[in-house]
Design an enzyme around this catalytic site. Structure first.
Site, PDB file in Angstrom:
ATOM      1  N   GLU A 101      85.923  28.715 -17.970  1.00 56.68           N
ATOM      2  CA  GLU A 101      86.969  27.772 -18.387  1.00 56.68           C
ATOM      3  C   GLU A 101      87.416  26.808 -17.280  1.00 56.68           C
ATOM      4  O   GLU A 101      88.604  26.682 -16.988  1.00 56.68           O
ATOM      5  CB  GLU A 101      88.155  28.553 -18.964  1.00 56.68           C
ATOM      6  CG  GLU A 101      87.734  29.403 -20.152  1.00 56.68           C
ATOM      7  CD  GLU A 101      88.800  30.373 -20.653  1.00 56.68           C
ATOM      8  OE1 GLU A 101      89.938  30.323 -20.175  1.00 56.68           O
ATOM      9  OE2 GLU A 101      88.475  31.199 -21.524  1.00 56.68           O
ATOM     10  N   GLU A 145      82.060  34.918 -27.243  1.00 56.15           N
ATOM     11  CA  GLU A 145      83.360  35.528 -27.586  1.00 56.15           C
ATOM     12  C   GLU A 145      83.701  35.246 -29.046  1.00 56.15           C
ATOM     13  O   GLU A 145      84.817  34.834 -29.378  1.00 56.15           O
ATOM     14  CB  GLU A 145      84.466  34.983 -26.665  1.00 56.15           C
ATOM     15  CG  GLU A 145      84.161  35.145 -25.189  1.00 56.15           C
ATOM     16  CD  GLU A 145      85.310  34.753 -24.266  1.00 56.15           C
ATOM     17  OE1 GLU A 145      86.439  34.555 -24.737  1.00 56.15           O
ATOM     18  OE2 GLU A 145      85.063  34.637 -23.049  1.00 56.15           O
TER      19      GLU A 145
HETATM   20  O1  G3I Z   1      96.845  46.483 -19.303  1.00 50.99           O
HETATM   21  C1  G3I Z   1      98.171  45.937 -19.358  1.00 50.99           C
HETATM   22  C2  G3I Z   1      99.169  47.012 -19.671  1.00 50.99           C
HETATM   23  O2  G3I Z   1      99.164  47.934 -18.613  1.00 50.99           O
HETATM   24  C3  G3I Z   1     100.533  46.369 -19.866  1.00 50.99           C
HETATM   25  O3  G3I Z   1     101.457  47.341 -20.245  1.00 50.99           O
HETATM   26  C4  G3I Z   1     100.477  45.290 -20.940  1.00 50.99           C
HETATM   27  C5  G3I Z   1     101.809  44.574 -21.103  1.00 50.99           C
HETATM   28  O4  G3I Z   1     101.649  43.227 -21.456  1.00 50.99           O
HETATM   29  O5  G3I Z   1      99.523  44.343 -20.552  1.00 50.99           O
HETATM   30  C6  G3I Z   1      98.216  44.875 -20.438  1.00 50.99           C
HETATM   31  O6  G3I Z   1      97.349  43.870 -20.056  1.00 50.99           O
HETATM   32  C7  G3I Z   1      97.015  42.922 -21.044  1.00 50.99           C
HETATM   33  C8  G3I Z   1      95.500  42.931 -21.203  1.00 50.99           C
HETATM   34  O7  G3I Z   1      95.131  41.902 -22.065  1.00 50.99           O
HETATM   35  C9  G3I Z   1      94.973  44.265 -21.723  1.00 50.99           C
HETATM   36  O8  G3I Z   1      95.471  44.500 -23.002  1.00 50.99           O
HETATM   37  C10 G3I Z   1      97.494  41.561 -20.589  1.00 50.99           C
HETATM   38  O9  G3I Z   1      98.914  41.521 -20.597  1.00 50.99           O
HETATM   39  C11 G3I Z   1      96.943  40.487 -21.512  1.00 50.99           C
HETATM   40  O10 G3I Z   1      97.245  39.212 -20.959  1.00 50.99           O
HETATM   41  C12 G3I Z   1      95.445  40.619 -21.590  1.00 50.99           C
HETATM   42  O11 G3I Z   1      94.964  39.656 -22.483  1.00 50.99           O
HETATM   43  C13 G3I Z   1      93.587  39.366 -22.378  1.00 50.99           C
HETATM   44  C14 G3I Z   1      93.404  37.884 -22.052  1.00 50.99           C
HETATM   45  O12 G3I Z   1      92.021  37.549 -22.064  1.00 50.99           O
HETATM   46  C15 G3I Z   1      93.915  37.552 -20.669  1.00 50.99           C
HETATM   47  O13 G3I Z   1      93.163  38.217 -19.687  1.00 50.99           O
HETATM   48  C16 G3I Z   1      92.932  39.703 -23.706  1.00 50.99           C
HETATM   49  O14 G3I Z   1      92.975  41.108 -23.911  1.00 50.99           O
HETATM   50  C17 G3I Z   1      91.474  39.224 -23.702  1.00 50.99           C
HETATM   51  O15 G3I Z   1      90.938  39.369 -24.991  1.00 50.99           O
HETATM   52  C18 G3I Z   1      91.424  37.756 -23.327  1.00 50.99           C
HETATM   53  O16 G3I Z   1      90.064  37.375 -23.225  1.00 50.99           O
HETATM   54  C19 G3I Z   1      89.813  35.986 -22.952  1.00 50.99           C
HETATM   55  C20 G3I Z   1      88.545  35.893 -22.155  1.00 50.99           C
HETATM   56  O17 G3I Z   1      88.638  36.705 -20.996  1.00 50.99           O
HETATM   57  C21 G3I Z   1      88.243  34.425 -21.761  1.00 50.99           C
HETATM   58  N1  G3I Z   1      88.215  33.584 -22.932  1.00 50.99           N
HETATM   59  C22 G3I Z   1      89.389  33.661 -23.800  1.00 50.99           C
HETATM   60  C23 G3I Z   1      89.606  35.125 -24.222  1.00 50.99           C
HETATM   61  C24 G3I Z   1      90.721  35.249 -25.189  1.00 50.99           C
HETATM   62  O18 G3I Z   1      91.915  34.860 -24.568  1.00 50.99           O
END
Ligand code: G3I
Length: 372
Positions: free
Chosen positions: A160, A265
């Site tokens: 990205e 994705e």
């Molecule tokens: O693991 C922590 C947990 O310990 C905590 O209690 C909780 C509270 O918010 O957060 C958890 O982490 C979250 C993580 O996902 C695991 O569930 C993060 O907040 C959350 O921001 C994170 O979101 C991910 C996002 O990327 C940001 O990294 C999504 O699961 C994931 O599907 C998404 O994937 C992205 C690709 O990497 C890049 N392209 C877009 C795609 C969708 O956004």
């Protein structure tokens, strides 16, 4: 024996062949069809795995992963924010578990992701000094790509890096290192993991302006003598609005550069949204209409989802010579990130398997594309 009971038993036996014939003519083959087998001559079929799934605690996902997929991307556990605990210190526990899980389940690994402005460790976001930032950047790639060299089939090296208009995003990487960071990232990744396919990955890069930016990145790396093996089109699309024409044009345009194309994705959003793409920092305000299908997706939308997926896979199969892999962003609807983005706590239905791991009409329509 009572005459009535005797007659019932006889009827049962007499009807048995008929019952068996009926059950074998119903579409039982569908229920046992496997995406990875059906598309085995076309491309890999992957899924993004959450930590719960990697830790084998998602009972719904376990049989689906085993039966359906031959590739996997870690949804979160290889992101810098997860790996780096403080300057120079890494915790590879979850990432190593992912690699072990993939090996045990015969899943080709697409590692995700080395350089992404989002989900950076907090200390790295604060670095202002160019030399310090360059050290963080280079050491991160060397350490992470080096650790998994020989164990992963591909890396999303840079994720990205583009704005919607095709210009380069004002990320810390661009601001501190200049556009040379793109060339350097691929060069460092190649040096650390020489047998691995190296991808540039983005969302909306099937759209003409962003596609042009993506082509410019590929050419810049190639002209610098670097190795780039593919472009990832993430494929976060919307029900009834999948940009089929632009997707096909992009597959052709990227392939013309001599690189592979992966759909990295894939999911189809079915809930109301006032913007496209997958910019994780973007949010939407919840209102009375933002979560309309809590008790199930209406039949007409279920059918539309099946139709959209069917057209997509017809397109992918048509261009199978250019496509290396199609990866869904999740195993089943219950796991999808779209339940919590851009509005938290919604009930979404973007994938091929429902919350119980059962195949949806969209699954059957995808399987059926091979019979067309
Ligand atoms: O693991 C922590 C947990 O310990 C905590 O209690 C909780 C509270 O918010 O957060 C958890 O982490 C979250 C993580 O996902 C695991 O569930 C993060 O907040 C959350 O921001 C994170 O979101 C991910 C996002 O990327 C940001 O990294 C999504 O699961 C994931 O599907 C998404 O994937 C992205 C690709 O990497 C890049 N392209 C877009 C795609 C969708 O956004």
């Amino acid at each position: 024996m009572n005459k009535k009971v005797e007659k019932a038993i006889w009827l049962c036996f007499a009807c048995m062949p008929l019952l068996m014939a009926c059950s074998s003519s119903k579409p039982a083959a569908h229920a046992t069809s496997s995406l990875k087998e059906v598309f085995q001559d076309d491309f890999l079929i992957g899924a993004a795995l959450s930590w719960t799934q990697i830790a084998e605690k998602d009972a719904v996902a376990i049989p689906v992963i085993r039966q359906q997929f031959n590739a996997a991307t870690p949804e979160n556990v290889m992101k810098a924010e997860k790996l780096v605990t403080s300057w120079g210190n890494y915790d590879f526990t979850q990432a190593d578990r992912f690699i072990d899980y993939a090996k045990k389940n015969n899943l080709a690994v697409n590692a995700h992701t080395l350089i992404w402005h989002s989900q950076m460790p907090a200390f790295a976001k604060r670095i202002q000094n160019v030399d310090s930032f360059r050290t963080f950047f280079s050491e991160h790639i060397k350490k992470v790509a080096g650790r998994y060299s020989g164990k992963v089939q591909s890396w999303d090296v840079v994720n990205e890096a583009l704005n919607e208009d095709g210009s380069l995003r004002q990320s810390p990487f661009l601001n501190l290192l200049g556009e040379q960071y793109l060339i350097d990232a691929f060069q460092l990744a190649n040096a650390a993991s020489p047998q691995t396919d190296l991808y540039y990955n983005d969302y909306n890069n099937e759209q003409p302006r962003k596609r042009a930016g993506c082509i410019a990145i590929v050419k810049m790396i190639q002209q610098a003598g670097g190795k780039i093996d593919g472009v990832g089109i993430q494929g976060h699309w919307h029900l009834g609005k999948v940009p089929f024409k632009e997707i096909e044009e992009s597959i052709l345009a990227y392939a013309a550069l001599g690189v592979k194309v992966a759909i990295t994705e894939l999911d189809i959003e079915v809930l109301p949204r006032n913007f496209t793409g997958a910019e994780v920092s973007q949010r939407m305000k919840a209102d009375a209409n933002s979560n309309p299908y809590v008790s199930g997706l209406p039949e007409n939308l279920q059918q539309q989802l099946a139709d959209d997926y069917s057209r997509l896979f017809q397109l992918f199969v048509k261009h199978k010579d250019k496509i290396s892999r199609v990866t869904f962003w999740g195993v089943h609807d219950g796991q999808s990130w779209l339940n919590n983005w851009p509005v938290p706590g919604r009930t979404n239905y973007p994938l091929l398997f429902d919350r119980k791991g059962q195949p949806k009409p969209a699954f059957y329509s995808v399987i059926a594309t091979k019979k067309k």
